[in-house]
Write a protein that holds these residues in place. Sequence first.
Motif, PDB file in Angstrom:
ATOM      1  N   SER A  92      -0.853  68.145  66.647  1.00 41.10           N
ATOM      2  CA  SER A  92       0.085  67.410  67.508  1.00 41.10           C
ATOM      3  C   SER A  92      -0.647  66.480  68.466  1.00 41.10           C
ATOM      4  CB  SER A  92       0.959  68.391  68.292  1.00 41.10           C
ATOM      5  OG  SER A  92       0.251  68.983  69.365  1.00 41.10           O
ATOM      6  N   ASP A  93      -1.897  66.793  68.805  1.00 38.96           N
ATOM      7  CA  ASP A  93      -2.689  65.895  69.646  1.00 38.96           C
ATOM      8  C   ASP A  93      -2.918  64.554  68.961  1.00 38.96           C
ATOM      9  OD1 ASP A  93      -2.937  67.645  71.746  1.00 38.96           O
ATOM     10  OD2 ASP A  93      -4.917  68.384  71.163  1.00 38.96           O
ATOM     11  N   ARG A  94      -2.880  64.559  67.658  1.00 38.53           N
ATOM     12  CA  ARG A  94      -3.112  63.325  66.907  1.00 38.53           C
ATOM     13  C   ARG A  94      -1.817  62.597  66.547  1.00 38.53           C
ATOM     14  NH1 ARG A  94      -8.149  63.837  62.675  1.00 38.53           N
ATOM     15  NH2 ARG A  94      -9.696  64.682  64.131  1.00 38.53           N
ATOM     16  N   VAL A  95      -0.828  63.356  66.061  1.00 41.21           N
ATOM     17  CA  VAL A  95       0.351  62.693  65.480  1.00 41.21           C
ATOM     18  C   VAL A  95       1.573  62.727  66.395  1.00 41.21           C
ATOM     19  CG1 VAL A  95      -0.481  63.241  63.174  1.00 41.21           C
ATOM     20  CG2 VAL A  95       1.155  64.769  64.271  1.00 41.21           C
ATOM     21  N   GLY A  96       1.551  63.513  67.483  1.00 38.56           N
ATOM     22  CA  GLY A  96       2.686  63.542  68.401  1.00 38.56           C
ATOM     23  C   GLY A  96       3.386  64.881  68.415  1.00 38.56           C
ATOM     24  N   ARG A  97       4.066  65.171  69.515  1.00 38.04           N
ATOM     25  CA  ARG A  97       4.692  66.475  69.717  1.00 38.04           C
ATOM     26  C   ARG A  97       6.043  66.588  69.007  1.00 38.04           C
ATOM     27  NH1 ARG A  97      -0.223  67.649  71.649  1.00 38.04           N
ATOM     28  NH2 ARG A  97      -0.663  66.653  73.655  1.00 38.04           N
ATOM     29  N   ARG A  98       6.902  65.603  69.214  1.00 37.38           N
ATOM     30  CA  ARG A  98       8.278  65.696  68.736  1.00 37.38           C
ATOM     31  C   ARG A  98       8.335  65.825  67.218  1.00 37.38           C
ATOM     32  NH1 ARG A  98      12.562  62.357  67.233  1.00 37.38           N
ATOM     33  NH2 ARG A  98      14.605  62.925  68.128  1.00 37.38           N
ATOM     34  N   GLY A  99       7.586  64.984  66.536  1.00 35.15           N
ATOM     35  CA  GLY A  99       7.610  65.004  65.078  1.00 35.15           C
ATOM     36  C   GLY A  99       7.107  66.314  64.506  1.00 35.15           C
ATOM     37  N   ARG A 212       7.152  60.128  76.025  1.00 38.52           N
ATOM     38  CA  ARG A 212       6.776  58.927  76.778  1.00 38.52           C
ATOM     39  C   ARG A 212       5.349  58.990  77.289  1.00 38.52           C
ATOM     40  NH1 ARG A 212      10.939  55.590  78.557  1.00 38.52           N
ATOM     41  NH2 ARG A 212      13.048  56.309  78.070  1.00 38.52           N
ATOM     42  N   HIS A 213       4.813  60.188  77.383  1.00 38.89           N
ATOM     43  CA  HIS A 213       3.501  60.344  78.014  1.00 38.89           C
ATOM     44  C   HIS A 213       2.453  60.911  77.055  1.00 38.89           C
ATOM     45  CE1 HIS A 213       5.367  59.488  81.894  1.00 38.89           C
ATOM     46  NE2 HIS A 213       6.372  60.247  81.463  1.00 38.89           N
ATOM     47  N   PHE A 214       2.805  60.965  75.775  1.00 37.52           N
ATOM     48  CA  PHE A 214       1.844  61.445  74.791  1.00 37.52           C
ATOM     49  C   PHE A 214       0.754  60.401  74.552  1.00 37.52           C
ATOM     50  CE2 PHE A 214       0.579  61.183  70.289  1.00 37.52           C
ATOM     51  CZ  PHE A 214      -0.125  62.382  70.189  1.00 37.52           C
ATOM     52  N   GLN A 215      -0.466  60.855  74.535  1.00 39.23           N
ATOM     53  CA  GLN A 215      -1.603  60.004  74.200  1.00 39.23           C
ATOM     54  C   GLN A 215      -2.402  60.674  73.095  1.00 39.23           C
ATOM     55  OE1 GLN A 215      -3.795  59.366  77.829  1.00 39.23           O
ATOM     56  NE2 GLN A 215      -2.361  57.824  78.591  1.00 39.23           N
ATOM     57  N   SER A 216      -2.541  59.990  71.984  1.00 39.60           N
ATOM     58  CA  SER A 216      -3.234  60.558  70.837  1.00 39.60           C
ATOM     59  C   SER A 216      -4.686  60.853  71.186  1.00 39.60           C
ATOM     60  CB  SER A 216      -3.173  59.582  69.657  1.00 39.60           C
ATOM     61  OG  SER A 216      -3.838  60.113  68.538  1.00 39.60           O
ATOM     62  N   ARG A 217      -5.135  62.047  70.806  1.00 43.91           N
ATOM     63  CA  ARG A 217      -6.513  62.469  71.060  1.00 43.91           C
ATOM     64  C   ARG A 217      -7.140  62.970  69.767  1.00 43.91           C
ATOM     65  NH1 ARG A 217      -3.770  64.538  75.502  1.00 43.91           N
ATOM     66  NH2 ARG A 217      -3.650  66.613  74.571  1.00 43.91           N
ATOM     67  N   ARG A 218      -8.416  62.675  69.598  1.00 47.23           N
ATOM     68  CA  ARG A 218      -9.146  63.108  68.414  1.00 47.23           C
ATOM     69  C   ARG A 218     -10.385  63.880  68.826  1.00 47.23           C
ATOM     70  NH1 ARG A 218      -7.403  60.475  63.827  1.00 47.23           N
ATOM     71  NH2 ARG A 218      -5.914  58.780  64.207  1.00 47.23           N
ATOM     72  N   GLY A 219     -10.952  64.566  67.870  1.00 56.46           N
ATOM     73  CA  GLY A 219     -12.201  65.280  68.120  1.00 56.46           C
ATOM     74  C   GLY A 219     -12.042  66.648  68.736  1.00 56.46           C
ATOM     75  N   GLY A 220     -10.773  67.108  68.928  1.00 60.30           N
ATOM     76  CA  GLY A 220     -10.563  68.403  69.568  1.00 60.30           C
ATOM     77  C   GLY A 220     -11.114  69.561  68.763  1.00 60.30           C
ATOM     78  N   LEU A 221     -11.050  69.454  67.413  1.00 66.05           N
ATOM     79  CA  LEU A 221     -11.508  70.548  66.578  1.00 66.05           C
ATOM     80  C   LEU A 221     -13.005  70.781  66.734  1.00 66.05           C
ATOM     81  CD1 LEU A 221     -10.565  72.595  64.479  1.00 66.05           C
ATOM     82  CD2 LEU A 221     -11.072  70.909  62.698  1.00 66.05           C
ATOM     83  N   ARG A 222     -13.769  69.719  66.885  1.00 67.99           N
ATOM     84  CA  ARG A 222     -15.221  69.861  67.031  1.00 67.99           C
ATOM     85  C   ARG A 222     -15.600  70.505  68.364  1.00 67.99           C
ATOM     86  NH1 ARG A 222     -14.891  64.646  64.821  1.00 67.99           N
ATOM     87  NH2 ARG A 222     -15.144  63.725  66.899  1.00 67.99           N
ATOM     88  N   GLU A 223     -14.744  70.336  69.375  1.00 65.56           N
ATOM     89  CA  GLU A 223     -15.051  70.872  70.696  1.00 65.56           C
ATOM     90  C   GLU A 223     -14.657  72.336  70.858  1.00 65.56           C
ATOM     91  OE1 GLU A 223     -12.858  68.378  73.254  1.00 65.56           O
ATOM     92  OE2 GLU A 223     -13.998  66.556  72.792  1.00 65.56           O
ATOM     93  N   LEU A 224     -13.807  72.854  69.940  1.00 63.60           N
ATOM     94  CA  LEU A 224     -13.262  74.192  70.125  1.00 63.60           C
ATOM     95  C   LEU A 224     -14.316  75.292  70.168  1.00 63.60           C
ATOM     96  CD1 LEU A 224      -9.913  74.454  68.122  1.00 63.60           C
ATOM     97  CD2 LEU A 224     -10.279  74.581  70.582  1.00 63.60           C
ATOM     98  N   PRO A 225     -15.288  75.320  69.241  1.00 64.41           N
ATOM     99  CA  PRO A 225     -16.256  76.430  69.302  1.00 64.41           C
ATOM    100  C   PRO A 225     -16.965  76.556  70.647  1.00 64.41           C
ATOM    101  CG  PRO A 225     -16.432  75.284  67.204  1.00 64.41           C
ATOM    102  CD  PRO A 225     -15.511  74.473  68.058  1.00 64.41           C
TER     103      PRO A 225
END
Length: 423
Positions: A92-99, A212-225
Amino acid sequence: MNGDTAALTERSSSSQMPARSQHIEQGTPAFRRTAAALFLAGFSTFGLLYTVQPLLPEFSRHFGVSAANSALALSLSTGLLAVSMLVAGLISDRVGRRGVMITALLASTVLSAASAVVDDWATLLILRTLLGIALSGVPAVAMTYLVEEMDSRALGLAMGLYIGGNAVGGMSGRLIAGIVADHWGWRWGIGVVSLIAVLSTVLLWVQLPPSRHFQSRRGGLRELPARWRQLFADPGLPSLFATAFVLMGVFVTLYNYLGYHLLAPPYRLSQTVVGLIFSVYLVGTFSSAWMGQQANRHGRGRVLGICYGLIAFGIVLLTLPWLGCMAAGIALVTFGFFGGHSVASSWVGSRAGMMRAEASALYLFAYYLGSSLAGAVGGVFYTHWDWWGVCAFTAVLTAIGAGIAWRLGRRAQPQPAALALSR
């Protein structure tokens, strides 16, 4: 944005809208639409997840499987839900919450309806497994959506309504399925809950405002560990994750096999009466709030220990042969569970500092993993030692949880694991 800045912005130009006004404020039509949509989404999510719990004895009879195998219809769903929630939020960080929420609920509804018409046990388990994966898109995303879109003064009420939908949905899904199954069979029990979920999906799609306030974010999976290692370095958080596992494991195991016990001799209760047992969930709505207040007054560790004491006393009552004692026992277990869950989940937030999202995800992972693993293992105890085996198994888990609560009580001061990341 503080009040002075907002006022200056509002006066500066009629063409420039204040940032605060873009958030959903309490009392507005947008708030009512959002709250209703997410209440129904939470209602349907947990209704679909737990609708099979009162039907486990019916599965045993219809498919000729043991209690332990029948419990897989729930354990596989909750187990895959636990794992999938760790990545659903990142998607959802990439493609959006509602969808993500709409797609997840729609897919879950289709899978649930399909499970009502299959006549092969392996196929039903596959569908329930896929259902757990699909359902993860709602609980992993809904709270984030509310935090992003709601005005700070409206967030508490909106979050409370959503969580209330979760609790009422979990209770109603079990209750409706049990009563309907008693009159028209387990297929109709699942089918009616699936139909309710269809209507909820439509309302979610129509009523939920776009982000209205969603901002797409990437790279979260690499930061999780790295973030997870930081959380597990905290001396208290791993114990709280273990608490989630134990609490949910005890709770789900008892509810899984209580129906078997009460449908069998000497009780021979009807499926409707067994389904009505789940109305005891209503005590949880009081317990979670009241125990949270007591934790603020007397300390989380002490109150969590009291919750385990209530659960232990409830298990003792459940071993007695009288229905009145068993009713009081399951009520005490439910009261203690919801109270303990409220205390532990809030404790996670206070210890995790700026890493609350990651800590909450791990807490929920352990929570649903406890439902999956302990619920399945409890079936082995039921198969070999009947109801006494289930009570003994959950009593041991409760004792372990009480020991964890005692250790946590000695660490009253939170040591946020995220502090190192904020330096």
